[in-house]
Design an enzyme around this catalytic site. Sequence first.
Site, PDB file in Angstrom:
ATOM      1  CD  GLU A 181      -4.662   7.410   6.459  1.00  0.00           C
ATOM      2  OE1 GLU A 181      -4.788   6.363   5.796  1.00  0.00           O
ATOM      3  OE2 GLU A 181      -4.135   7.455   7.601  1.00  0.00           O
ATOM      4  CD  GLU A 203      -2.781   1.118   2.510  1.00  0.00           C
ATOM      5  OE1 GLU A 203      -3.147   2.192   3.042  1.00  0.00           O
ATOM      6  OE2 GLU A 203      -3.145  -0.013   2.917  1.00  0.00           O
TER       7      GLU A 203
END
Length: 453
Positions: free
Chosen positions: A152, A147
């Site tokens: 974020e 990932e």
Amino acid sequence: MKGFTKHSILMACSIGLAINATAADWDNIPIPAELDAGQSWELQQNYSDSFNYSGKNSTFTGKWKDSYFHSWTGPGLTHWSSDESWVGDGNLIISASRRQGTNKVNAGVITSKTKVKYPIFLEASIKVSNLELSSNFWLLSENDQREIDVLEVYGGARQDWYAKNMSTNFHVFFRNNDNSIKNDYNDQTHFTPTWGNYWRDGFHRFGVYWKSPTDVTFYIDGQKTTKGAWSQVVMKDKDYTGAILDKSRYNMDQEAFIIIDTEDHSWRSEAGHIATDADLADSDKNKMYVDWIRVYKPTGGSTTPPTGDITPPSGYTNLQLAHSNRCVDVINGALWNGSTYQQYSCNTGNNNQRFKFTKIANNQYSINAKVSQLCMELASGSSANGAKVQQWICNHANSNQTWSLEDKGSNTFEIRNKQSGKCLEVANSSNANGGQIRQWACTGATNQRFKFL
């Protein structure tokens, strides 16, 4: 705002002004990532989108799924729903709402229909939501093991720090047979806004150049970040064993889907950081906007693949770092055993930076400093990451003074110690004068690549 600009262009068309119908919103925005010599960028149409249309038409469905790439409905209180994403006013809109009769949250998500793989540059212009939920732009391998999080952020977090600090993240997962997490090696790097007080205040550009499995660098508002690259992070299994990942064995080597979404993370909701019904119903807070996403691959150029052993110059030479363009330097021109090395601005007239490679065996050399006539040595023959590299009286029988040159392409090479098998590097990928030269497990990163100057 960008939506207004697009609306204005449509009005101009209606009164007969000529425009280029094929122009993309990003056409006049330079790509911030650097190409190798002779290369050029090639737009990847299957993943690039200006969202200059309404609804989920054939342009949208040709590139995107309005769901996750498999049946998972999301983390924590998240319930991904196709009703929470649409295209309008020149933007992709990702929204959230309360899932009726539950404490769960309906959340929007889109996923690329096919996977991308290095070398590739991705960048999106995004205005994050004003909710406790995270707004995200990320890459995930189909097996859920690799990932890369380009963005974020909890844009409307009541805890100010979280609203002001977005993160880039890496994860390497090891999973059980039922796909539950066995280990989660990860690292996060946080950034405050380049302008304004909060990331939710307007559109920002978030990008990543995934150049190779060991060379991944982030860009924010067109600027390369000075921290958080793959070569700089320490991947720790924080929640399970506390172990550190061996980055010489595991890296960002798997193709991945592009995902843009919003999520209610369990660690936050379990701690009481929950989006209220009022916030979820507030149309001024509950939306994340994506103006555009662009994806490019580098093509062509004179970049050469590894061809075999490297042959050093016969005389003295400088050793230049690929990541910083600075040179290996004997600190203060020291003349004694145990003195060490740094990187410093290159100067071919400075004897502190001049080194001679003496062949001991096939692709095995001693490295002799002109200023001191001492040899580069791995202190105590240590096999530890971070071990000291020092000068010492030359002894060609000592394997801790013997180094091999491993071709990495583009006229760069690694310098590996015979005794430990590990590489010379600049600590923490520093770009500054004074960056420490030390030993570390070989990762292929640019702070471990050298060239002759």
